[in-house]
Motif scaffolding. Structure first.
Motif, PDB file in Angstrom:
ATOM      1  N   MET A  14       3.629  -7.083   9.430  1.00  0.00           N
ATOM      2  CA  MET A  14       2.299  -7.322   8.959  1.00  0.00           C
ATOM      3  C   MET A  14       2.225  -9.030   9.066  1.00  0.00           C
ATOM      4  N   SER A  15       1.043  -9.289   9.347  1.00  0.00           N
ATOM      5  CA  SER A  15       0.823 -10.766   9.866  1.00  0.00           C
ATOM      6  C   SER A  15       0.653 -11.475   8.349  1.00  0.00           C
ATOM      7  N   PRO A  16       0.998 -12.773   8.669  1.00  0.00           N
ATOM      8  CA  PRO A  16       0.856 -13.590   7.300  1.00  0.00           C
ATOM      9  C   PRO A  16      -0.565 -13.498   6.371  1.00  0.00           C
ATOM     10  N   SER A  17      -1.503 -13.370   7.387  1.00  0.00           N
ATOM     11  CA  SER A  17      -2.680 -13.285   6.690  1.00  0.00           C
ATOM     12  C   SER A  17      -3.129 -11.919   6.043  1.00  0.00           C
ATOM     13  N   SER A  18      -2.295 -10.777   6.571  1.00  0.00           N
ATOM     14  CA  SER A  18      -2.471  -9.418   6.134  1.00  0.00           C
ATOM     15  C   SER A  18      -1.562  -9.518   4.473  1.00  0.00           C
ATOM     16  N   ILE A  19      -0.423 -10.124   4.665  1.00  0.00           N
ATOM     17  CA  ILE A  19       0.265 -10.310   3.731  1.00  0.00           C
ATOM     18  C   ILE A  19      -0.324 -10.907   2.444  1.00  0.00           C
ATOM     19  N   PHE A  20      -1.066 -11.997   2.905  1.00  0.00           N
ATOM     20  CA  PHE A  20      -1.878 -12.651   1.575  1.00  0.00           C
ATOM     21  C   PHE A  20      -3.043 -12.141   1.075  1.00  0.00           C
ATOM     22  N   LEU A  21      -3.755 -11.350   1.927  1.00  0.00           N
ATOM     23  CA  LEU A  21      -4.826 -10.747   1.569  1.00  0.00           C
ATOM     24  C   LEU A  21      -4.482  -9.344   0.632  1.00  0.00           C
ATOM     25  N   LEU A  22      -3.043  -8.774   0.991  1.00  0.00           N
ATOM     26  CA  LEU A  22      -2.715  -7.838   0.067  1.00  0.00           C
ATOM     27  C   LEU A  22      -2.390  -8.300  -1.327  1.00  0.00           C
ATOM     28  N   GLN A  23      -1.570  -9.252  -1.235  1.00  0.00           N
ATOM     29  CA  GLN A  23      -1.239 -10.176  -2.346  1.00  0.00           C
ATOM     30  C   GLN A  23      -2.422 -10.336  -3.173  1.00  0.00           C
ATOM     31  N   ALA A  24      -3.427 -11.057  -2.537  1.00  0.00           N
ATOM     32  CA  ALA A  24      -4.625 -11.532  -3.257  1.00  0.00           C
ATOM     33  C   ALA A  24      -5.212 -10.084  -4.052  1.00  0.00           C
ATOM     34  N   PHE A  25      -5.515  -9.145  -3.464  1.00  0.00           N
ATOM     35  CA  PHE A  25      -5.995  -8.036  -3.800  1.00  0.00           C
ATOM     36  C   PHE A  25      -5.507  -7.388  -5.034  1.00  0.00           C
TER      37      PHE A  25
END
Length: 430
Positions: A1-12
């Motif tokens: 996963m890209s850093p952006s994908s990881i962050f968005l999943l964390q945020a959700f």
């Protein structure tokens, strides 16, 4: 996963999951949302997720993955410091009730004294928990602050969920919590100043710190307050009495600069943000809160909760965890609930009224977590002391609502809560 994908999943997960779980478990009328957010944060941390799935935890809980969350958490705490200062409206704690000041003084003095004594007891049991550069007196004072702290915004949300806004007990609870907040934030600033001087290890920095802190407060009250008031007042939309975008920028810029000033002084940036809110004229409180509060509480503060949970290692086999949690819960409950009940009874109130009032004041929530994080960052509390105090904040906040309902039910809720017309006080739904 890209850093952006990881962050968005964390945020959700951080923003949505606590609210979903609270709805599915049907604890909305029992447990404030902030309690569920703290619990989710602890589960996502090393205490649960890190042990059950260490490989996945390394992907989502590594320092690199948590770095973006840290920036959002810093912004959240900064704005929450501003919000806390804005909630300290003098009209809320005018003290017109006969029992007001006795209860306010008792709910500061009793838990603060017992907490300081508990701090010395903890050091006698676990001397290794005293960090270098911290005196036993500073540690004990920090413990006293931790068990005494209340959360005015969380209390407002609990009163709203219980349908008590506008009642006599709500006026007293909000007023007492407001007075307590002012006194304890001032005391926290003193403790941080003394601790920063001790960590410096040199006479000159300590002298500068103790000399510049009063100068900073004088400048904020004497010069910054009127300038800030004029700049914000000119940027209020006359149509809906809301702060314009330019006004929000002025408030945000002043908050950041004030936070930077206190951080450079060796204090925590939240002290500077709190001061900006506290010196703001009362007629500007609501427009600024309406602009900032909802988004901060709904979207930003959960990031702080999650990082706090990830910094909290719950080891049930640790004697430090169990004993510190037990003593903190005991002295907090006895000091706050007992102090409120006795002071109220001496000045003519019923025992049940005093117990209900003290139970409401047990709510600590996010204010307590911020104070704990400040003390941890200042190296006044060790991580092994930090963890049980996080649990204490969680349990105390969770018990505030059911204990209040129990006390009200015993004496008749209608009789205890009657007495004044409804009022509208802003409070985040946490």
């Amino acid at each position: 996963m890209s850093p952006s994908s990881i962050f968005l999943l964390q945020a959700f997960v951080i923003v949505a999951v606590p609210a979903i779980l609270r709805r599915l478990t049907r604890v909305k009328g029992i447990m404030p949302l902030v309690t569920m957010q703290i619990m989710v944060g602890i589960v996502l941390g090393p205490s649960v997720f890190g042990r059950l799935a260490p490989g996945v935890f390394q992907i989502f809980g590594s320092p690199a993955a948590l770095s973006p969350l840290g920036g959002l958490a810093t912004v959240a705490v900064l704005i929450f410091g501003l919000i806390s200062g804005l909630h300290l409206d003098p009209s809320v704690f005018s003290g017109r009730e006969r029992a007001f000041w006795p209860v306010a003084i008792a709910t500061i003095a009793c838990p603060l004294t017992l907490g300081c004594l508990a701090g010395f007891w903890i050091l006698s049991r676990f001397p290794d928990e005293l960090l270098p550069g911290v005196s036993p007196a500073v540690f004990a004072a920090a413990m006293g602050i931790c068990v005494s702290m209340k959360a005015l915004p969380v209390l407002a949300a609990i009163l709203g969920e219980m349908g008590l806004f506008g009642s006599r007990i709500s006026h007293l609870a909000l007023g007492v919590a407001g007075v307590n907040d002012i006194a304890l934030w001032v005391l926290l600033g003193i403790v941080l100043t003394v601790a920063a001087a001790g960590h410096a290890g040199h006479g000159l920095p300590a002298v500068w710190l103790l000399a510049l802190a009063p100068i900073y407060l004088f400048l904020m009250v004497r010069f910054v307050r009127p300038v800030l008031a004029r700049m914000v007042s000119r940027r209020i939309d006359d149509g809906d009495e809301a702060v314009t975008t330019q006004g929000a920028i002025v408030v945000g810029g002043a908050t950041i600069l004030s936070g930077l000033a206190t951080e450079l002084l060796g204090l925590h940036y939240i002290i500077g943000a709190f001061v900006v809110g506290a010196i703001m004229p009362a007629d500007l409180h609501k427009p600024i809160l309406d602009r900032l509060q909802v988004m901060t509480v709904a979207l930003l503060m959960p990031f702080f909760f999650t990082l706090t949970g990830m910094r909290t290692l719950i080891d049930l086999s640790s004697p430090v965890l169990l004993q510190v949690f037990s003593i903190a819960m005991a002295v907090g409950a006895v000091g706050i609930i007992g102090g409120a009940a006795f002071a109220a009874r001496i000045f003519g109130e019923r025992w049940s009224f005093g117990l209900a009032l003290g139970s409401l004041l047990q709510a600590k929530g996010l204010t307590e977590l911020i104070v704990l994080s400040v003390l941890l960052d200042a190296q006044i509390l060790s991580p092994r002391i930090f963890a049980p105090l996080v649990l204490m904040a969680l349990v105390s906040t969770a018990l505030a609502m059911p204990l209040t309902r129990l006390a009200l039910a015993r004496a008749g809720e209608r009789r205890l809560t009657a007495g004044s017309a409804p009022v509208s006080l802003p409070g985040p739904q946490t």
